[in-house]
Write a protein that holds these residues in place. Structure first.
Motif, PDB file in Angstrom:
ATOM      1  N   GLY A 153       7.957  30.426 106.295  1.00  0.00           N
ATOM      2  CA  GLY A 153       8.937  29.502 106.859  1.00  0.00           C
ATOM      3  C   GLY A 153      10.318  29.836 106.350  1.00  0.00           C
ATOM      4  N   ALA A 154      11.318  29.552 107.176  1.00  0.00           N
ATOM      5  CA  ALA A 154      12.713  29.679 106.746  1.00  0.00           C
ATOM      6  C   ALA A 154      13.467  28.480 107.306  1.00  0.00           C
ATOM      7  N   CYS A 159      22.813  20.206 103.889  1.00  0.00           N
ATOM      8  CA  CYS A 159      22.665  19.409 102.665  1.00  0.00           C
ATOM      9  C   CYS A 159      22.411  20.315 101.448  1.00  0.00           C
ATOM     10  N   ASP A 160      23.192  20.139 100.373  1.00  0.00           N
ATOM     11  CA  ASP A 160      23.058  20.980  99.170  1.00  0.00           C
ATOM     12  C   ASP A 160      21.677  20.872  98.527  1.00  0.00           C
ATOM     13  N   ASP A 161      21.016  19.739  98.731  1.00  0.00           N
ATOM     14  CA  ASP A 161      19.689  19.553  98.131  1.00  0.00           C
ATOM     15  C   ASP A 161      18.676  20.562  98.679  1.00  0.00           C
ATOM     16  N   VAL A 162      18.930  21.097  99.877  1.00  0.00           N
ATOM     17  CA  VAL A 162      18.004  22.064 100.475  1.00  0.00           C
ATOM     18  C   VAL A 162      18.687  23.419 100.662  1.00  0.00           C
ATOM     19  N   GLY A 163      19.757  23.451 101.426  1.00  0.00           N
ATOM     20  CA  GLY A 163      20.444  24.725 101.680  1.00  0.00           C
ATOM     21  C   GLY A 163      19.559  25.681 102.463  1.00  0.00           C
ATOM     22  N   VAL A 164      19.562  26.954 102.071  1.00  0.00           N
ATOM     23  CA  VAL A 164      18.744  27.969 102.737  1.00  0.00           C
ATOM     24  C   VAL A 164      17.521  28.243 101.868  1.00  0.00           C
ATOM     25  N   THR A 184       6.691  15.563 102.655  1.00  0.00           N
ATOM     26  CA  THR A 184       7.544  15.449 103.836  1.00  0.00           C
ATOM     27  C   THR A 184       8.941  15.014 103.387  1.00  0.00           C
ATOM     28  N   PHE A 185       9.934  15.352 104.180  1.00  0.00           N
ATOM     29  CA  PHE A 185      11.299  15.038 103.754  1.00  0.00           C
ATOM     30  C   PHE A 185      12.173  14.654 104.934  1.00  0.00           C
ATOM     31  N   GLY A 186      13.259  13.997 104.594  1.00  0.00           N
ATOM     32  CA  GLY A 186      14.257  13.642 105.591  1.00  0.00           C
ATOM     33  C   GLY A 186      15.602  13.582 104.897  1.00  0.00           C
ATOM     34  N   PHE A 187      16.616  13.199 105.647  1.00  0.00           N
ATOM     35  CA  PHE A 187      17.961  13.125 105.100  1.00  0.00           C
ATOM     36  C   PHE A 187      18.475  11.696 105.242  1.00  0.00           C
ATOM     37  N   TRP A 188      19.230  11.278 104.228  1.00  0.00           N
ATOM     38  CA  TRP A 188      19.656   9.882 104.164  1.00  0.00           C
ATOM     39  C   TRP A 188      20.336   9.434 105.458  1.00  0.00           C
ATOM     40  N   GLU A 189      21.185  10.281 106.039  1.00  0.00           N
ATOM     41  CA  GLU A 189      21.913   9.843 107.238  1.00  0.00           C
ATOM     42  C   GLU A 189      20.980   9.636 108.441  1.00  0.00           C
ATOM     43  N   PRO A 236      20.060  19.430  93.422  1.00  0.00           N
ATOM     44  CA  PRO A 236      21.444  19.264  92.951  1.00  0.00           C
ATOM     45  C   PRO A 236      21.892  17.805  92.861  1.00  0.00           C
ATOM     46  N   SER A 237      21.403  16.922  93.770  1.00  0.00           N
ATOM     47  CA  SER A 237      21.848  15.524  93.687  1.00  0.00           C
ATOM     48  C   SER A 237      20.889  14.674  92.846  1.00  0.00           C
ATOM     49  N   GLY A 238      19.935  15.318  92.179  1.00  0.00           N
ATOM     50  CA  GLY A 238      19.093  14.580  91.229  1.00  0.00           C
ATOM     51  C   GLY A 238      17.765  14.082  91.780  1.00  0.00           C
ATOM     52  N   ILE A 239      17.340  14.576  92.948  1.00  0.00           N
ATOM     53  CA  ILE A 239      16.034  14.183  93.501  1.00  0.00           C
ATOM     54  C   ILE A 239      14.940  14.976  92.763  1.00  0.00           C
ATOM     55  N   ARG A 240      13.928  14.264  92.262  1.00  0.00           N
ATOM     56  CA  ARG A 240      12.848  14.921  91.521  1.00  0.00           C
ATOM     57  C   ARG A 240      11.876  15.600  92.488  1.00  0.00           C
ATOM     58  N   LEU A 241      11.557  16.853  92.214  1.00  0.00           N
ATOM     59  CA  LEU A 241      10.788  17.676  93.150  1.00  0.00           C
ATOM     60  C   LEU A 241       9.504  18.219  92.517  1.00  0.00           C
ATOM     61  N   ARG A 242       8.555  18.568  93.374  1.00  0.00           N
ATOM     62  CA  ARG A 242       7.334  19.230  92.905  1.00  0.00           C
ATOM     63  C   ARG A 242       7.486  20.753  92.868  1.00  0.00           C
ATOM     64  N   PHE A 243       8.388  21.270  93.692  1.00  0.00           N
ATOM     65  CA  PHE A 243       8.730  22.708  93.707  1.00  0.00           C
ATOM     66  C   PHE A 243      10.232  22.781  93.948  1.00  0.00           C
ATOM     67  N   TYR A 244      10.901  23.815  93.447  1.00  0.00           N
ATOM     68  CA  TYR A 244      12.341  23.899  93.696  1.00  0.00           C
ATOM     69  C   TYR A 244      12.604  24.082  95.184  1.00  0.00           C
ATOM     70  N   ASP A 245      11.617  24.662  95.912  1.00  0.00           N
ATOM     71  CA  ASP A 245      11.753  24.872  97.350  1.00  0.00           C
ATOM     72  C   ASP A 245      10.744  24.004  98.118  1.00  0.00           C
ATOM     73  N   GLU A 246      10.623  22.745  97.677  1.00  0.00           N
ATOM     74  CA  GLU A 246       9.606  21.854  98.254  1.00  0.00           C
ATOM     75  C   GLU A 246       9.792  21.667  99.763  1.00  0.00           C
ATOM     76  N   ALA A 247      11.052  21.638 100.234  1.00  0.00           N
ATOM     77  CA  ALA A 247      11.307  21.395 101.662  1.00  0.00           C
ATOM     78  C   ALA A 247      10.676  22.487 102.531  1.00  0.00           C
ATOM     79  N   VAL A 248      10.947  23.749 102.214  1.00  0.00           N
ATOM     80  CA  VAL A 248      10.414  24.822 103.073  1.00  0.00           C
ATOM     81  C   VAL A 248       8.896  24.932 102.916  1.00  0.00           C
ATOM     82  N   ARG A 249       8.392  24.613 101.715  1.00  0.00           N
ATOM     83  CA  ARG A 249       6.926  24.613 101.562  1.00  0.00           C
ATOM     84  C   ARG A 249       6.306  23.545 102.455  1.00  0.00           C
ATOM     85  N   HIS A 250       6.990  22.389 102.589  1.00  0.00           N
ATOM     86  CA  HIS A 250       6.452  21.380 103.498  1.00  0.00           C
ATOM     87  C   HIS A 250       6.526  21.860 104.950  1.00  0.00           C
TER      88      HIS A 250
END
Ligand SMILES: [Zn+2]
Length: 297
Positions: A153-154, A159-164, A184-189, A236-250
């Protein structure tokens, strides 16, 4: 590749709210005979877990037949595929598969506990003889012929919390370790817009990562730590994660769950760029028309 088919040894049940409907639901996994595949059994209908039974792909993947539908099947489908379950009946109550912690991890743990049962028939792999892809705008899902199945996945988000981010999973890696825990993830807005559309009703920040979420709206640090399984990553904004790249793993987890709607394992190297459920399902429908079936005999 030659291997037996597997089902689960005993029934296992999961209960909880659905992330989009907010309604309580229950799924009960039962052993099934060889070559039955995965199916969802409601009160009136038995719905095969195949791409042609997908009736909606808005935010999650919904299967349906007749009047009956079951939403958000992808995390459970990913767990079944990832843990090596070829055949199972999923009895369901309620409109949506429980979101649990937002990942496939609780399903994977339940399947491990139930145990796998080897069956007398060999698994039937699908193969492609040439590249196959679907693309819309900047999004793409591509399968290339390969001896070893892999999912890559790419993503790129402002959002800085995810980026590329980019992540590749191959069948030699342990699904329950590298993919299943990614939430699973989403964005505040988006959260307020989702609520306005009547979606995301069951999301309470304990079952979804909300990137860009203001600190005062988050769960307590102690709860965030326990939900993050103390893996020790922080965005970067302080969200606790299970992997540094948790978003793309999801995203890879979702891809695996949707590609499982092929109904058979696929020997291919699959790449998804900025894709979502509707593109995944379109890709699987295209594959179901173009693949050759390889019987291991
Ligand atoms: Zn998902």
């Amino acid at each position: 590749m030659e291997r037996s088919q597997y089902t689960i040894k005993e029934a296992v049940e999961f209960e909880g709210v659905g992330i989009h409907t907010g309604q309580k639901g229950r799924v009960r996994l039962l052993p099934a005979a060889p070559n039955e595949g995965i199916c969802f059994r409601g009160k009136q209908e038995t719905i095969p877990a195949l791409a042609e039974y997908v009736v909606c792909t808005a935010r999650s993947t919904t299967l349906g037949k007749g009047e009956e539908t079951i939403a958000t099947v992808e995390h459970l489908m990913a767990a079944l595929w990832g843990m090596g379950v070829d055949n199972a009946v999923v009895e369901f109550e309620g409109p949506e598969v429980p979101i649990l912690d937002g990942s496939s991890w609780p399903f994977a743990q339940g399947i491990l506990k139930a145990g796998l049962q080897e069956q007398d028939e060999l698994a039937e792999y699908l193969e492609i003889s040439e590249p196959c892809f679907v693309a819309h705008g900047e999004s793409l899902v591509l399968a290339m012929p390969a001896d070893i199945t892999s999912y890559e996945g790419a993503v790129s988000y402002a959002c800085d919390d995810v980026g590329v981010q980019r992540f590749r999973y191959s069948v030699y890696d342990d699904f329950s370790v590298h993919v299943a825990p990614a939430r699973t993830f989403g964005f505040w807005e988006e959260v307020e817009q989702l609520l306005a559309r009547g979606l995301g009703l069951g999301g309470d920040l304990s079952n979804a990562l909300i990137f860009g979420c203001p600190k005062e709206k988050r769960v307590s640090d102690a709860q965030a730590d326990s939900l993050a399984l103390k893996a020790g990553w922080t965005s970067p904004s302080g969200i606790r994660l299970r992997f540094y790249d948790e978003a793309v793993r999801h995203k890879v987890l979702d891809l695996i769950g949707d590609v499982a709607l092929l109904g058979h394992p696929l020997n291919a190297s699959i790449l998804a760029v900025r894709a979502g459920h509707s593109l995944h399902v379109e890709f699987v429908r295209k594959l179901r028309h173009g693949v050759s079936y390889v019987r291991n005999e």
